[in-house]
Design an enzyme around this catalytic site. Structure first.
Site, PDB file in Angstrom:
ATOM      1  N   ARG A   1      38.485  40.320  32.602  1.00  0.00           N
ATOM      2  CA  ARG A   1      38.645  40.207  34.052  1.00  0.00           C
ATOM      3  C   ARG A   1      39.249  41.492  34.620  1.00  0.00           C
ATOM      4  O   ARG A   1      38.780  42.027  35.630  1.00  0.00           O
ATOM      5  CB  ARG A   1      39.560  39.017  34.360  1.00  0.00           C
ATOM      6  CG  ARG A   1      39.843  38.755  35.832  1.00  0.00           C
ATOM      7  CD  ARG A   1      40.819  37.578  35.928  1.00  0.00           C
ATOM      8  NE  ARG A   1      40.985  37.056  37.277  1.00  0.00           N
ATOM      9  CZ  ARG A   1      41.948  37.418  38.104  1.00  0.00           C
ATOM     10  NH1 ARG A   1      42.823  38.346  37.729  1.00  0.00           N
ATOM     11  NH2 ARG A   1      42.041  36.882  39.312  1.00  0.00           N
TER      12      ARG A   1
ATOM     13  N   GLN B   1      36.448  32.084  41.561  1.00  0.00           N
ATOM     14  CA  GLN B   1      37.787  32.536  41.987  1.00  0.00           C
ATOM     15  C   GLN B   1      37.865  34.007  42.406  1.00  0.00           C
ATOM     16  O   GLN B   1      38.568  34.357  43.345  1.00  0.00           O
ATOM     17  CB  GLN B   1      38.795  32.263  40.861  1.00  0.00           C
ATOM     18  CG  GLN B   1      40.243  32.352  41.284  1.00  0.00           C
ATOM     19  CD  GLN B   1      41.101  33.080  40.265  1.00  0.00           C
ATOM     20  OE1 GLN B   1      40.769  34.178  39.831  1.00  0.00           O
ATOM     21  NE2 GLN B   1      42.208  32.477  39.889  1.00  0.00           N
TER      22      GLN B   1
ATOM     23  N   GLN C   1      49.294  39.118  39.454  1.00  0.00           N
ATOM     24  CA  GLN C   1      49.497  40.567  39.407  1.00  0.00           C
ATOM     25  C   GLN C   1      50.523  40.986  40.464  1.00  0.00           C
ATOM     26  O   GLN C   1      50.528  40.467  41.569  1.00  0.00           O
ATOM     27  CB  GLN C   1      48.157  41.259  39.677  1.00  0.00           C
ATOM     28  CG  GLN C   1      48.125  42.718  39.317  1.00  0.00           C
ATOM     29  CD  GLN C   1      46.690  43.246  39.230  1.00  0.00           C
ATOM     30  OE1 GLN C   1      45.757  42.474  39.080  1.00  0.00           O
ATOM     31  NE2 GLN C   1      46.532  44.542  39.324  1.00  0.00           N
TER      32      GLN C   1
ATOM     33  N   HIS D   1      39.630  39.041  45.557  1.00  0.00           N
ATOM     34  CA  HIS D   1      39.322  37.786  46.251  1.00  0.00           C
ATOM     35  C   HIS D   1      38.530  38.015  47.546  1.00  0.00           C
ATOM     36  O   HIS D   1      38.839  37.446  48.589  1.00  0.00           O
ATOM     37  CB  HIS D   1      40.602  36.982  46.499  1.00  0.00           C
ATOM     38  CG  HIS D   1      41.316  36.651  45.232  1.00  0.00           C
ATOM     39  ND1 HIS D   1      40.856  35.710  44.342  1.00  0.00           N
ATOM     40  CD2 HIS D   1      42.426  37.187  44.654  1.00  0.00           C
ATOM     41  CE1 HIS D   1      41.653  35.661  43.289  1.00  0.00           C
ATOM     42  NE2 HIS D   1      42.608  36.555  43.451  1.00  0.00           N
TER      43      HIS D   1
ATOM     44  N   SER E   1      46.156  33.330  41.439  1.00  0.00           N
ATOM     45  CA  SER E   1      45.148  34.316  41.047  1.00  0.00           C
ATOM     46  C   SER E   1      45.094  34.450  39.527  1.00  0.00           C
ATOM     47  O   SER E   1      44.734  33.511  38.831  1.00  0.00           O
ATOM     48  CB  SER E   1      45.432  35.652  41.750  1.00  0.00           C
ATOM     49  OG  SER E   1      44.396  36.585  41.523  1.00  0.00           O
ATOM     50  N   LEU E   2      45.497  35.605  38.995  1.00  0.00           N
ATOM     51  CA  LEU E   2      45.570  35.805  37.545  1.00  0.00           C
ATOM     52  C   LEU E   2      46.351  34.665  36.877  1.00  0.00           C
ATOM     53  O   LEU E   2      46.026  34.214  35.773  1.00  0.00           O
ATOM     54  CB  LEU E   2      46.257  37.139  37.250  1.00  0.00           C
ATOM     55  CG  LEU E   2      46.871  37.327  35.862  1.00  0.00           C
ATOM     56  CD1 LEU E   2      45.784  37.481  34.829  1.00  0.00           C
ATOM     57  CD2 LEU E   2      47.810  38.511  35.847  1.00  0.00           C
TER      58      LEU E   2
END
Length: 292
Positions: free
Chosen positions: A113, A244, A9, A195, A88-89
């Site tokens: 998500r 995650q 992102q 996170h 991440s994503l």
């Protein structure tokens, strides 16, 4: 050895994916399938939308995922990774590109998500901050002794770490980090504390969706954010993916381990070139490129 890396992102931009859509019949079909799955024409927002429209969480995450995955798929026989990783994503993009998830399942999980993270952000004021010019250990120690919830969230490259948590705690930590010698400790314009433990409600919702999804053995190892090590077992991939959301993105460690395991060329598949810059800061000898 070839490593493919997939951005997260923040990499989005107006017009993203439009050239792919217009040039490739395969890409066009996948974009149209995505519009059907999501129930709205995300392509209209990606190609013509404003920056504010693209910033909506339900749009941003699927948009970056689609750009990355469809770009990788249009490479055809040229897409021969020895290893993959995503920030991440981007880990979801990497899993689809490497065949651990189908396109449809990957998009469904990314959409869920995004919505779950948005809802978690609305529960309590939370944020993230970029910290430059301090060793990771010092940042971790200051977070630990700061009142409230604040943790190290993104290990992006040496001297660049993102912290995440309750807004007042992040603000207190920023002040302490500046006193400790940080070159910068700056709040980021994000919707919440990704996170970090603040994402626990989203993790719980996503865990059920991930558990119900079929994962296959990928065509190559994926270096997951949670462990920063090569993973190929589908059940292990699932477990790491569930953790995650509340665990840090160990990008520095992932890239270091990929290089130790033989990676010589890092190709970024998706919008922008942020990851190429981070790879160079982690190891200036590493070769980087953009997928095209």
């Amino acid at each position: 050895m070839k490593a493919y890396v997939f951005p997260g992102q923040g990499a989005q931009f107006t017009g993203m994916g439009k050239e792919l859509y217009e040039k490739s019949d395969e890409a066009k079909a996948l974009f149209e399938k995505a519009n059907e799955i999501l129930g709205f024409r995300i392509t209209d927002i990606m190609f013509e939308g404003t920056a504010d429209e693209l910033k909506e969480t339900k749009v941003t995450q699927p948009a970056v995922f689609l750009h990355s995955v469809i770009l990788a798929k249009t490479l055809g026989a040229d897409f021969k990774p020895d290893m993959v990783a995503g920030h991440s994503l981007g880990e979801f993009s990497a899993l689809v590109a490497a065949g651990a998830l189908t396109f449809e399942d990957g998009l469904n999980l990314v959409s869920k998500r995004a919505i779950a993270m948005q809802k978690a952000c609305e529960i309590a004021p939370s944020t993230m901050a970029a910290v430059l010019g301090l060793e990771d250990k010092i940042v971790e120690e200051i977070c630990e002794r700061t009142e409230g919830i604040v943790v190290a969230a993104n290990y992006n490259c040496p001297g660049q770490l993102v912290i995440s948590g309750e807004t007042p705690a992040v603000e207190r930590a920023c002040e302490a980090l500046k006193i400790a010698g940080a070159r910068r400790a700056l709040l980021l314009p994000v919707g919440g504390a990704f996170h970090s433990p603040m994402m626990e409600p989203a993790r719980e919702k996503l865990a059920d969706a991930i558990a119900a999804t079929t994962f296959s053995k990928p065509i190559c190892p994926i270096y997951q954010n949670v462990t920063a090590t090569a993973v190929i077992n589908p059940e292990e991939i699932k477990e790491n993916l569930i953790v995650q959301l509340t665990a840090p993105v160990r990008w520095t460690q992932s890239v270091q381990n990929m290089i130790a395991d033989g990676a010589t060329l890092f190709t970024e598949a998706g919008p922008g070139n942020v990851l190429q810059g981070l790879v160079k800061k982690i190891n200036k000898e590493a070769q980087t490129a953009s997928a095209s």
